[in-house]
Design a protein around this motif. Structure first.
Motif, short mmCIF file in Angstrom:
data_model
loop_
_atom_site.label_atom_id
_atom_site.label_comp_id
_atom_site.label_asym_id
_atom_site.label_seq_id
_atom_site.Cartn_x
_atom_site.Cartn_y
_atom_site.Cartn_z
N PHE A 66 58.19 -8.12 -29.29
CA PHE A 66 57.58 -7.09 -28.46
C PHE A 66 57.77 -5.74 -29.13
O PHE A 66 58.91 -5.34 -29.40
N GLU A 67 56.67 -5.06 -29.42
CA GLU A 67 56.72 -3.81 -30.16
C GLU A 67 56.01 -2.70 -29.39
O GLU A 67 54.89 -2.87 -28.94
N ARG A 68 56.70 -1.57 -29.28
CA ARG A 68 56.19 -0.43 -28.52
C ARG A 68 54.89 0.13 -29.09
O ARG A 68 53.98 0.50 -28.36
N ARG A 69 54.82 0.22 -30.41
CA ARG A 69 53.66 0.87 -31.04
C ARG A 69 52.46 -0.07 -31.09
O ARG A 69 52.59 -1.28 -30.94
N PRO A 70 51.27 0.50 -31.33
CA PRO A 70 50.10 -0.36 -31.50
C PRO A 70 50.18 -1.13 -32.81
O PRO A 70 50.99 -0.81 -33.69
N ASN B 111 56.21 2.31 -49.56
CA ASN B 111 55.62 2.93 -48.39
C ASN B 111 56.04 2.15 -47.14
O ASN B 111 55.83 0.94 -47.05
N ARG B 112 56.65 2.86 -46.21
CA ARG B 112 57.20 2.21 -45.02
C ARG B 112 56.12 1.50 -44.21
O ARG B 112 56.30 0.36 -43.77
N GLY B 113 54.99 2.14 -44.02
CA GLY B 113 53.91 1.57 -43.22
C GLY B 113 53.34 0.31 -43.85
O GLY B 113 53.12 -0.71 -43.18
N ARG C 259 56.41 -1.53 -24.55
CA ARG C 259 57.67 -0.78 -24.63
C ARG C 259 58.67 -1.31 -23.61
O ARG C 259 58.41 -1.29 -22.40
N LEU C 260 59.80 -1.78 -24.09
CA LEU C 260 60.84 -2.25 -23.17
C LEU C 260 61.29 -1.10 -22.30
O LEU C 260 61.65 -0.04 -22.82
N ASP C 261 61.24 -1.26 -20.97
CA ASP C 261 61.94 -0.24 -20.19
C ASP C 261 63.05 -0.74 -19.31
O ASP C 261 63.84 0.07 -18.87
N LEU D 140 60.57 4.69 -48.62
CA LEU D 140 62.01 4.45 -48.62
C LEU D 140 62.40 3.56 -49.80
O LEU D 140 61.55 2.93 -50.42
N ALA D 141 63.69 3.61 -50.12
CA ALA D 141 64.19 2.94 -51.31
C ALA D 141 64.69 1.54 -50.97
O ALA D 141 65.47 1.35 -50.04
N LEU D 142 64.20 0.59 -51.74
CA LEU D 142 64.62 -0.81 -51.59
C LEU D 142 65.56 -1.14 -52.73
O LEU D 142 65.28 -0.85 -53.89
N GLY E 173 70.37 -4.23 -36.98
CA GLY E 173 69.74 -3.09 -37.66
C GLY E 173 70.20 -1.77 -37.06
O GLY E 173 71.33 -1.64 -36.57
N ASP E 174 69.31 -0.77 -37.07
CA ASP E 174 69.66 0.55 -36.57
C ASP E 174 70.11 0.53 -35.11
O ASP E 174 70.89 1.39 -34.69
N ALA E 175 69.63 -0.41 -34.33
CA ALA E 175 70.04 -0.49 -32.92
C ALA E 175 71.54 -0.70 -32.81
O ALA E 175 72.17 -0.26 -31.84
N GLN F 94 70.46 2.95 -47.65
CA GLN F 94 70.87 1.57 -47.38
C GLN F 94 70.60 1.11 -45.94
O GLN F 94 70.91 -0.03 -45.60
N GLY F 95 70.04 1.96 -45.08
CA GLY F 95 69.86 1.56 -43.68
C GLY F 95 69.02 0.30 -43.53
O GLY F 95 69.41 -0.66 -42.86
N MET F 96 67.85 0.30 -44.15
CA MET F 96 66.99 -0.88 -44.10
C MET F 96 67.62 -2.04 -44.88
O MET F 96 67.59 -3.20 -44.42
N ASN F 97 68.19 -1.73 -46.02
CA ASN F 97 68.82 -2.78 -46.83
C ASN F 97 69.91 -3.50 -46.04
O ASN F 97 70.01 -4.72 -46.05
#
Ligand code: FAD
Ligand code: E1W
Length: 488
Positions: free
Chosen positions: A34-38, A108-110, A132-134, A53-55, A338-340, A350-353
């Protein structure tokens, strides 16, 4: 195995959620995301802005397991080192590794997110966009309520258990925390960031040849197509205004700019600056004031930013914080990833890594212990939390190192001696940056070995001011005494 497997619900279809979805769907789990964005394949990503971002090796490993390397590497630009731009206009390339096997990649992130969503769907995962989870209720099952961002209204979904990959501002984390406190602590860095762009073919305002190949540049560094010759940015046919195969840094003491290349020939520039004080985002409230700062401190960069005023005004001021949690899961019903679970400052790239390493670990544990998620989640936290804490600390330290890299002579002496010892003891004295970036050893181990190495360098350089005053025989003996060889 697939039929006895529980269904998997993931909140957040960003980079980490999409990788986890792929890894689990490939193992036969039924996965809902489930993803908030389109859907970015229909909506276009990031409002046309090109954020990259750097991989590095850890992230690449996750992509390999998902069968995504070929496709992703076609989109990537190689970065061999950091190009440091000094105040006086000089610049120097400091290689990251020993050779081109030790490099990082700008993506490219997108586009990366689109490739990963495609892969997850191909593996059988189902994506639900504009959701969007609420709220979440944790009974015998987990009842999730989503707001429909496109049509309005709300949708309910009942899950056996749920994975929160919904980023630093995680709504699932908030819901878990309300049931049983997670020991959350958010530490703002006190510095923010603003993204700017060096467009393709920007040559300091001069007009230039446009790329004959019409955007599909031969300078985009797909792995096999690498051009040799370091002067590609001065080639009149290159769309890149500055060296393409580097991460550019303009260190200025308490603040800095960086730039990462995009395959099309543009660069995404990021200004990192304090929120308060002098100078700070508070003292550059508008584009005119920001321009004055750039004229003084980034004089060689400003002419490459033709849309400076527009970018500065329109792009949001980014916030940087570290997130610490005591617990990452609510028994067997919910877990964060992840970031959550561990948002960090971006200064080690290194966040994504790290999030991709989480996804690999969690997918392995769920595949083995799907019948006991309480155990799997506890074990996930036990394995990953010390490593997340280590990279969080290293990322914070790296900001200081990045932004005043030319400062203290003792620091430079330690750095030079570190290079000498790394060359004399390959596989034993390994720079911490290399352990983090080019290996998959646990971050906590890289952090601990880095501390041993730093102590050694401090002892050996104590009271010395030149490399030739240092007793290398003694140094060699200490390296062998305190550092075990790494497995090949
Ligand atoms: P996100 O990428 O934040 O994805 C979360 C997803 O969940 C999003 O799609 C979001 O729309 C969705 N979502 C959020 N809330 C909800 C909700 N309530 N309901 C449903 N869906 C929701 N890392 C690197 O490895 N290398 C780098 O070079 C690098 N550079 C960075 C530069 C900057 C300036 C910053 C800020 C970060 C950088 N990072 C980098 C870190 C990296 O961006 C993150 O670590 C990574 O994006 C985390 O992925 P994620 O999937 O956990 O979270
Ligand atoms: C990397 C946003 C970002 C991303 C990065 C890095 C940095 C500084 C930043 C760390 C680095 C790749 N770094 N670069 N040079 N020395 N350390 O390696 O991703 Cl600010």
């Amino acid at each position: 195995m697939s039929r006895s497997n529980p269904d998997i619900t993931i909140v957040g279809g960003g980079l980490v959620g999409a990788l986890l979805a792929t890894l689990l769907a490939r193992r036969g789990f039924a996965v809902d995301v489930f993803e908030r964005r389109p859907d970015p394949r229909q909506a276009g990503y990031a409002g046309g802005r090109s954020i990259n971002l750097a991989l590095a090796e850890r992230g690449l490993h996750g992509l390999r397991l998902a069968g995504l390397t070929d496709e992703v590497m076609r989109l990537a630009v190689m970065m061999r080192g950091r190009m440091v731009h000094h105040r006086d206009g000089r610049s120097e390339l400091l290689r990251y590794g020993r050779d081109d096997s030790e490099v990082i990649w700008s993506l490219n992130r997108g586009r990366l997110n689109v490739a990963m969503i495609d892969a997850a769907e191909q593996a059988g995962a189902r994506f639900h966009f504009d959701r969007r989870l609420d709220a979440a209720e944790f009974g015998e099952h987990v009842t999730l309520r989503f707001h429909d961002e496109a049509g309005g209204g709300s949708h309910e979904h009942v899950a056996t258990f749920v994975v929160g990959a919904d980023g630093a501002g995680s709504a699932l984390r908030a819901a878990m925390n309300a049931v049983r406190p997670l020991g959350e602590r958010i530490e703002p860095l006190g510095h923010g960031y603003k993204e700017l762009e060096i467009p393709a073919n920007a040559k300091g305002g001069q007009s230039h040849f446009s790329n004959a190949k019409g955007g599909q540049s031969h300078f985009s560094m797909a792995a096999g197509f690498e051009r040799t010759g370091a002067k590609s940015d001065s080639d009149p046919l290159s769309p890149f205004a500055i060296e393409p195969n580097a991460l550019h840094i303009w260190p200025r003491g308490n603040y800095m700019c960086i730039a990462l290349p995009n395959a099309e020939g543009s660069f995404t520039v990021t200004l990192f600056l304090a929120n308060q004080g002098e100078p700070s985002f508070a003292t550059i409230p508008d584009a005119a004031a920001a321009r004055a700062l750039f004229e003084r401190d980034f004089a060689d960069l400003l002419p490459l930013l033709p849309d400076f005023d527009q970018d500065f005004t329109a792009n949001p001021l980014g916030v940087l914080s570290t997130l610490y949690l005591d617990r990452w899961h609510l028994d067997g019903r919910a877990v964060l990833i992840g970031d959550a679970a561990h948002a960090m400052v971006p200064f080690h790239g290194q966040g994504m890594n790290c999030g991709f390493e989480d996804a690999v670990e969690l997918a392995d544990l769920l595949a083995e212990h799907a019948d006991d998620t309480a155990w799997a989640f506890a074990e996930f936290e036990r394995r990953r939390k010390p490593n997340a804490e280590a990279i969080i600390a290293m990322a914070l330290e790296n900001y200081v190192e990045m932004r005043d890299s030319v400062a203290d002579p003792q620091f430079l002496l330690r750095r030079d001696l570190g290079r000498v010892l790394a060359e004399r003891h390959p596989g034993r004295f390994v720079p911490r940056y290399s352990m983090v970036t080019f290996t998959r050893m646990p971050y906590a181990q890289a952090f601990a070995r880095g501390a041993v190495q730093d102590t050694l360098l401090r002892e050996l350089t104590q009271g010395k001011s030149h490399l030739d005053e240092i007793d290398l025989a003694q140094a060699d003996a200490l390296v062998c005494e305190r550092l075990t060889p790494l497995a090949a």
